[in-house]
Design an enzyme around this catalytic site. Structure first.
Site, PDB file in Angstrom:
ATOM      1  N   LYS A 120     -20.948  -5.832   4.772  1.00 22.98           N
ATOM      2  CA  LYS A 120     -20.317  -4.690   5.441  1.00 22.98           C
ATOM      3  C   LYS A 120     -21.264  -4.008   6.418  1.00 22.98           C
ATOM      4  O   LYS A 120     -20.836  -3.500   7.449  1.00 22.98           O
ATOM      5  CB  LYS A 120     -19.832  -3.660   4.413  1.00 22.98           C
ATOM      6  N   LYS A 203     -12.450 -15.579   2.953  1.00 24.97           N
ATOM      7  CA  LYS A 203     -11.567 -14.799   2.087  1.00 24.97           C
ATOM      8  C   LYS A 203     -10.452 -14.150   2.912  1.00 24.97           C
ATOM      9  O   LYS A 203     -10.695 -13.699   4.029  1.00 24.97           O
ATOM     10  CB  LYS A 203     -12.424 -13.706   1.435  1.00 24.97           C
ATOM     11  N   LYS A 206      -8.153  -7.711   4.807  1.00 24.62           N
ATOM     12  CA  LYS A 206      -7.462  -6.796   5.713  1.00 24.62           C
ATOM     13  C   LYS A 206      -8.272  -6.569   6.981  1.00 24.62           C
ATOM     14  O   LYS A 206      -7.751  -6.100   7.985  1.00 24.62           O
ATOM     15  CB  LYS A 206      -7.133  -5.477   5.015  1.00 24.62           C
TER      16      LYS A 206
HETATM   17  P1  AMP Z   1     -10.557  -4.102  -1.602  1.00 24.24           P
HETATM   18  O1  AMP Z   1      -9.377  -4.253  -0.723  1.00 24.24           O
HETATM   19  O2  AMP Z   1     -11.780  -4.742  -1.066  1.00 24.24           O
HETATM   20  O3  AMP Z   1     -10.751  -2.699  -2.113  1.00 24.24           O
HETATM   21  O4  AMP Z   1     -10.229  -4.977  -2.891  1.00 24.24           O
HETATM   22  C1  AMP Z   1      -9.391  -4.517  -3.932  1.00 24.24           C
HETATM   23  C2  AMP Z   1      -9.228  -5.556  -5.004  1.00 24.24           C
HETATM   24  O5  AMP Z   1      -8.577  -6.710  -4.471  1.00 24.24           O
HETATM   25  C3  AMP Z   1     -10.547  -6.066  -5.620  1.00 24.24           C
HETATM   26  O6  AMP Z   1     -10.347  -6.298  -7.009  1.00 24.24           O
HETATM   27  C4  AMP Z   1     -10.767  -7.355  -4.891  1.00 24.24           C
HETATM   28  O7  AMP Z   1     -11.551  -8.248  -5.650  1.00 24.24           O
HETATM   29  C5  AMP Z   1      -9.349  -7.873  -4.706  1.00 24.24           C
HETATM   30  N1  AMP Z   1      -9.255  -8.752  -3.538  1.00 24.24           N
HETATM   31  C6  AMP Z   1      -9.427  -8.409  -2.244  1.00 24.24           C
HETATM   32  N2  AMP Z   1      -9.265  -9.479  -1.426  1.00 24.24           N
HETATM   33  C7  AMP Z   1      -8.990 -10.544  -2.262  1.00 24.24           C
HETATM   34  C8  AMP Z   1      -8.723 -11.926  -2.046  1.00 24.24           C
HETATM   35  N3  AMP Z   1      -8.702 -12.451  -0.821  1.00 24.24           N
HETATM   36  N4  AMP Z   1      -8.489 -12.699  -3.128  1.00 24.24           N
HETATM   37  C9  AMP Z   1      -8.482 -12.183  -4.375  1.00 24.24           C
HETATM   38  N5  AMP Z   1      -8.733 -10.883  -4.652  1.00 24.24           N
HETATM   39  C10 AMP Z   1      -8.987 -10.065  -3.616  1.00 24.24           C
END
Ligand code: AMP
Ligand code: TRP
Length: 341
Positions: A120, A203, A206
């Site tokens: 990040k 991955k 967003k």
């Molecule tokens: P974040 O949007 O980074 O706050 O992620 C929120 C949750 O979604 C966390 O538990 C991440 O590990 C999960 N997550 C985000 N992107 C992915 C992805 N591409 N595959 C699986 N889990 C994800």
């Protein structure tokens, strides 16, 4: 759900940042699994981690909207605020209070190893906020202020949950106590790492500049079907068995998504679709994705029309969360030696 500390009552905690836009990765890797855990007989606490979101710039109006939108996403996906505690982090000041204590427990060397910070902050780490660097100590506080034993997350959060254990262990050791549990990450199912639809080595995120790389929870049926139809694949048909997916990241990703959406195992899915060309498999996947996701996105839109109700739910959840968190901070202050605690 094993390997957590046994002396503590099992309790599930997890959180997602309201940093705008929920993807299929968030849904399959996190939200859907949060919802599934509600039925396990264990107390479940789910948070909209707005204090984590502001470690990078958030426009204040956008943050308010995104906080309500994520809450709507949780509710639309089936999170039940009478069975789980659902709240936003900033309404429970105990998170920040415990985070400060943990800032004084965690070591710089530990923080320097965090790969999410490196990703990040990018090349210009000097310009990153101090909050972004301290982020994992706040995450440890989120978890440990509830003595949570299990944390369902996607694969990318494993390192942070391990750091949480390191912080708990050092606190317990330094203060000769066993006050904090050794929390276990719960990284299970077919979709703990959903990959980009444009590049099977990245991955789904967003923050990817290409909207075609992800399915957003707000996409309508047409957009979902189109993105799946256009998803990158190799030219071969699907292999006959699970082993054949090994060196085919794009094929494996689509099969994993199918399995996670349908609730079948990857082996079951391969028994149904093994050998099919993508021209046949993609429409099946698109239909399944639309069937599962379209109702959630329309429910989300319905919740978003009543922000006062969302705010009421968050406030109620925050009150219930504080009732657990406040005595934990109180006791932590006593252990640390703060007068008046
Ligand atoms: P974040 O949007 O980074 O706050 O992620 C929120 C949750 O979604 C966390 O538990 C991440 O590990 C999960 N997550 C985000 N992107 C992915 C992805 N591409 N595959 C699986 N889990 C994800
Ligand atoms: N760091 C997590 C993410 O980026 C969000 C998060 C904050 C979290 N606090 C948490 C996840 C506590 C689980 C438990 O996805």
């Amino acid at each position: 759900m094993s390997e957590g500390t046994t002396a503590f009552t099992p309790r599930v905690f997890s959180g997602i940042q309201p940093s705008g836009g929920l993807t299929l990765g968030n849904y399959l890797g996190a939200i859907k699994r949060f919802v599934d855990m509600q039925g396990s007989g264990i107390e479940t606490i789910y948070c909209v981690v707005d204090m984590h979101a502001i470690t990078v710039w958030q426009d204040p109006d956008a943050l308010r909207r995104q906080t309500r939108e994520l809450t709507a996403g949780y509710l639309a996906a089936g999170l039940d605020p009478t069975r789980s505690i659902l709240f936003n982090q900033s309404q429970v000041p105990e998170h920040a209070q415990l985070a400060w204590i943990f800032n004084c427990v965690a070591r710089l060397g530990w923080m320097n190893r965090m790969t999410q910070f490196k990703d990040k902050a990018g090349k210009n780490a000097e310009k990153a906020s101090l909050g972004l660097y301290a982020y994992p100590a706040l995450m440890a506080a989120d978890i440990l202020v509830y003595h949570a034993t299990h944390v369902p997350v996607g694969e990318d959060q494993k390192q942070h949950v391990e750091l949480t254990r390191d912080i708990a262990a050092k606190f317990n050791h330094d203060f000769k106590t066993d006050f904090f549990p050794m929390t276990a990450p719960v990284i299970e199912g077919a979709a703990t790492r959903v990959m980009s639809l444009r590049d099977g080595s990245k991955k789904m995120s967003k923050s990817d500049p290409s909207d075609a790389s992800r399915i957003n929870m707000t996409d309508d049926a047409d957009a979902i079907a189109k993105k799946i139809r256009k998803a990158k694949t190799d030219p071969e048909p699907l292999p006959e068995s699970v082993e054949g997916l090994k060196d085919r990241p794009e094929a494996r990703n689509l099969v994993n998504i199918y399995a996670a959406l349908s609730g079948d195992t990857v082996a079951d899915v391969m028994a149904q679709v093994g050998g099919k060309p993508f021209g046949e498999f993609k429409p099946l996947l698109a239909d399944l994705a639309v069937e599962k996701l379209a109702p959630i996105s329309s429910e989300m839109a319905r919740y978003m029309r009543d922000p006062a109700e969302i705010d009421r739910i968050l406030k109620d959840g925050a009150g219930r969360a504080r009732a657990i968190a406040s005595p934990v901070v109180q006791k932590t202050y006593e252990i640390v030696g703060m007068v008046g605690a």
